[in-house]
Structures are given as structure tokens and as C-alpha cells.
Design an enzyme around this catalytic site. Sequence first.
Site, PDB file in Angstrom:
ATOM      1  N   GLN A 112     -25.919  57.627   5.347  1.00 35.48           N
ATOM      2  CA  GLN A 112     -24.664  57.951   6.289  1.00 35.48           C
ATOM      3  C   GLN A 112     -24.041  59.206   6.612  1.00 35.48           C
ATOM      4  O   GLN A 112     -23.127  58.981   7.344  1.00 35.48           O
ATOM      5  CB  GLN A 112     -24.184  57.261   5.368  1.00 35.48           C
ATOM      6  CG  GLN A 112     -24.544  55.912   5.341  1.00 35.48           C
ATOM      7  CD  GLN A 112     -23.538  55.119   4.713  1.00 35.48           C
ATOM      8  OE1 GLN A 112     -22.823  53.836   4.925  1.00 35.48           O
ATOM      9  NE2 GLN A 112     -23.798  54.948   2.995  1.00 35.48           N
ATOM     10  N   HIS A 130     -25.640  58.044  11.171  1.00 37.48           N
ATOM     11  CA  HIS A 130     -24.051  58.865  11.772  1.00 37.48           C
ATOM     12  C   HIS A 130     -24.482  59.268  12.361  1.00 37.48           C
ATOM     13  O   HIS A 130     -22.807  60.515  12.444  1.00 37.48           O
ATOM     14  CB  HIS A 130     -22.666  58.398  10.277  1.00 37.48           C
ATOM     15  CG  HIS A 130     -22.924  56.309   9.886  1.00 37.48           C
ATOM     16  ND1 HIS A 130     -22.284  56.340   8.645  1.00 37.48           N
ATOM     17  CD2 HIS A 130     -23.432  55.569  10.311  1.00 37.48           C
ATOM     18  CE1 HIS A 130     -22.437  55.496   9.084  1.00 37.48           C
ATOM     19  NE2 HIS A 130     -23.296  54.241   9.732  1.00 37.48           N
ATOM     20  N   CYS A 138     -21.990  66.916  25.694  1.00 37.59           N
ATOM     21  CA  CYS A 138     -21.145  66.713  26.878  1.00 37.59           C
ATOM     22  C   CYS A 138     -21.048  65.628  27.075  1.00 37.59           C
ATOM     23  O   CYS A 138     -22.298  64.588  27.020  1.00 37.59           O
ATOM     24  CB  CYS A 138     -21.448  67.771  27.921  1.00 37.59           C
ATOM     25  SG  CYS A 138     -20.698  66.923  29.766  1.00 37.59           S
TER      26      CYS A 138
HETATM   27  N1  APR Z   1     -22.192  60.920  -7.084  1.00 43.55           N
HETATM   28  C1  APR Z   1     -22.200  59.966  -6.639  1.00 43.55           C
HETATM   29  N2  APR Z   1     -21.408  58.977  -6.714  1.00 43.55           N
HETATM   30  C2  APR Z   1     -19.815  59.566  -6.072  1.00 43.55           C
HETATM   31  C3  APR Z   1     -20.116  60.363  -6.592  1.00 43.55           C
HETATM   32  C4  APR Z   1     -21.177  61.314  -7.417  1.00 43.55           C
HETATM   33  N3  APR Z   1     -20.418  62.073  -8.109  1.00 43.55           N
HETATM   34  N4  APR Z   1     -18.618  61.090  -6.262  1.00 43.55           N
HETATM   35  C5  APR Z   1     -17.816  59.649  -5.337  1.00 43.55           C
HETATM   36  N5  APR Z   1     -18.819  58.741  -5.528  1.00 43.55           N
HETATM   37  C6  APR Z   1     -19.022  57.171  -4.258  1.00 43.55           C
HETATM   38  C7  APR Z   1     -17.550  57.318  -4.242  1.00 43.55           C
HETATM   39  O1  APR Z   1     -17.386  56.152  -5.674  1.00 43.55           O
HETATM   40  C8  APR Z   1     -17.961  55.860  -3.290  1.00 43.55           C
HETATM   41  O2  APR Z   1     -18.570  54.353  -3.867  1.00 43.55           O
HETATM   42  O3  APR Z   1     -19.292  57.862  -3.483  1.00 43.55           O
HETATM   43  C9  APR Z   1     -18.606  56.557  -2.625  1.00 43.55           C
HETATM   44  C10 APR Z   1     -17.926  57.132  -1.701  1.00 43.55           C
HETATM   45  O4  APR Z   1     -17.863  56.185  -0.416  1.00 43.55           O
HETATM   46  P1  APR Z   1     -17.284  56.086   0.905  1.00 43.55           P
HETATM   47  O5  APR Z   1     -16.084  57.244   0.496  1.00 43.55           O
HETATM   48  O6  APR Z   1     -16.510  55.375   0.966  1.00 43.55           O
HETATM   49  O7  APR Z   1     -18.417  56.999   1.581  1.00 43.55           O
HETATM   50  P2  APR Z   1     -19.263  55.831   2.425  1.00 43.55           P
HETATM   51  O8  APR Z   1     -19.915  54.902   1.732  1.00 43.55           O
HETATM   52  O9  APR Z   1     -20.385  57.452   2.387  1.00 43.55           O
HETATM   53  O10 APR Z   1     -19.050  55.702   3.668  1.00 43.55           O
HETATM   54  C11 APR Z   1     -19.696  55.333   4.501  1.00 43.55           C
HETATM   55  O11 APR Z   1     -17.770  55.463   6.505  1.00 43.55           O
HETATM   56  O12 APR Z   1     -15.934  56.326   7.250  1.00 43.55           O
HETATM   57  C12 APR Z   1     -17.338  56.172   7.687  1.00 43.55           C
HETATM   58  O13 APR Z   1     -18.807  56.689   8.489  1.00 43.55           O
HETATM   59  C13 APR Z   1     -18.570  57.293   7.345  1.00 43.55           C
HETATM   60  O14 APR Z   1     -20.677  57.363   7.044  1.00 43.55           O
HETATM   61  C14 APR Z   1     -19.588  56.843   6.263  1.00 43.55           C
HETATM   62  C15 APR Z   1     -19.343  55.585   6.044  1.00 43.55           C
END
Ligand code: APR
Length: 270
Positions: A112, A130, A138
Amino acid sequence: MGAFAPGAWTLTAEFSDRLLARLADAKFVVAFTGAGVSAESGVPTFRGAEGIWRKFKPEELASMNAFMKNPALVWEWYAHRKKLIASIQPNQSHTALVRMEQMFQQFAIITQNIDNLHRRAGSRTVYELHGNIERNYCITCGRPQTNEEVLRQPGVPRCPACGGLVRPDVVWFGEFLPEDQWDASVRAAESADVFLSIGTSGVVYPAASLPVMAKLRGAFLVEVNPEPTPLTERADEFLQGASGGIMSALVARLSAGKSGPPLTEQSLQS
Ligand code: APR
């Protein structure tokens, strides 16, 4: 559920026999990654304590409406992210997945993340659900532009061919995922023997449906995250902690073979 105390990870590590047995027999292993995998490189996550969406409104920065309403604001933000991501390096999680790609007959990463860190680390089979922040195009004629081309233009970059607005080649809220990447990801999820969901909160669809799809097709579902998520109750194994240490330990264990001695700090660094 593995018997691990969060935080005591890198000292001695034991993976369940079930997980090791499934990996030993696996022909096709898939890793599904989210922002947590890049957190240890210094890329902020979206929903964590210092998460991007705690500071900014996604509807003001990551949608076509926002872009058409205020392209300067959206570009200011993406230019910042492009420069940040260009200044950091892949971490242990990325390199561990490169090594895993060499260990299995078939291996794929479904990400993602738009930061291109898997490819920069050397992973070959990477499906980008993503998009990728290193690409731009463009919105009028579709002409692609590199980061170098867009970042050297002052203000909102324009297409040299037609003068149209240029946008980053990432998927914004309300937009469809790239069909070829989605189709390949579904095929991989449906064929995986072991499916690793690493560093994702599992709340953004349709991506978040892939781990469940894999489980329903018989994959052994592993989750790696410091925090439980909506997926945890469906996981066959929950490895609680930061993915860098966990994935490095898993690769070291797989390289050492199932019956190898428990791992220590030294063997993890080697
Ligand atoms: N190792 C593993 N996991 C981790 C670490 C780490 N060091 N640090 C944080 N996390 C976990 C958090 O606990 C959380 O569950 O990573 C996760 C990040 O979650 P989000 O911030 O929601 O990111 P993600 O799941 O990739 O979001 C999905 O949302 O905003 C959109 O397009 C964007 O691709 C993104 C999608």
C-alpha cells in the site's frame, strides 16, 4: 498466537512450529505491507500517534477535489513527501523481504506504500496498490514526468507538452486502484501458502480485503504489528512488535533452518 512479550523481541526469539512448518512447506509466500514497514526508515504512518491524518485532513490533500480546488497546497505537501522519501533509506524489514524473495519458489510483495522503498531495497515482484510517489503524470494528456522534472519547476508543475496540471501517480481517496496491480494482487492472495500482513492498520479497502481473501483460500495468515488490528482475530499467528526486528529474526531463523538454536542479539546482527 505466538508467546512473545512486546519489546523483548530481539533478545531471544522463538517462532511457533506451526509457522515454521508452513514456511518450510510453502511454495508461494506473499507479504502485504503498509506504512508501519517504512516507519523505521522515518516515513510517518497515517493513523499512528504522529500519523499524517492526525495532523492533516485527507480530504484536503489526497483527493482529486482537493487538487482541483488548491493544487498549490497539494503540491507543497507532495513535494515535501518526495524530498523526505528521497532522503531516507530502506530498513531491516525491506531487506528481510528481499532475502525472503530468494528463499521461496514464488514470492510477491503487495504494498500500500507509495515510497518505492521495496524496489530501492532490491525487491523484484512488487505490486503497488496505491501508486508510486516517484512517478507523476499530466491530468490532460497523460504524459509522464519524473520527480526531477516536477521538483525543478517553481509552484504547481505543468506539462511541457500541453500545459496541463501534473499530479503525482498515487491513488487518492475515492479513486480506483490500478487494475493490473489489483488483479495481480488478488491472484497472489488467492494462491499464497503463507500470507504475511506487515505494518498495516487494515482499515483501508479494497486493499484490506486481501488478507482475508488469502485466509479463505487456505493461506496461513500471519500478522506483524506492534498493535492488534481488526485483522488480528483472524490471523493464525500474531507477531507483536516492530517489523524490522521480527522480519530479520524470521529470515535468520529460516536461513538457520527450523531446528537451529534460539537466536541471540549477535546472530540477528550477523
Ligand atoms: N513495524 C510494524 N508495524 C508498525 C510499526 C513498525 N515499526 N510502526 C507502526 N506500525 C503499525 C501501526 O500499529 C499501524 O497498525 O503500522 C500500521 C500503520 O497503519 P496506517 O498508518 O493506517 O497505514 P496503512 O495501513 O498503510 O494505511 C493504508 O491508508 O491513508 C491511506 O493510502 C494510504 O496506503 C495508505 C492506506
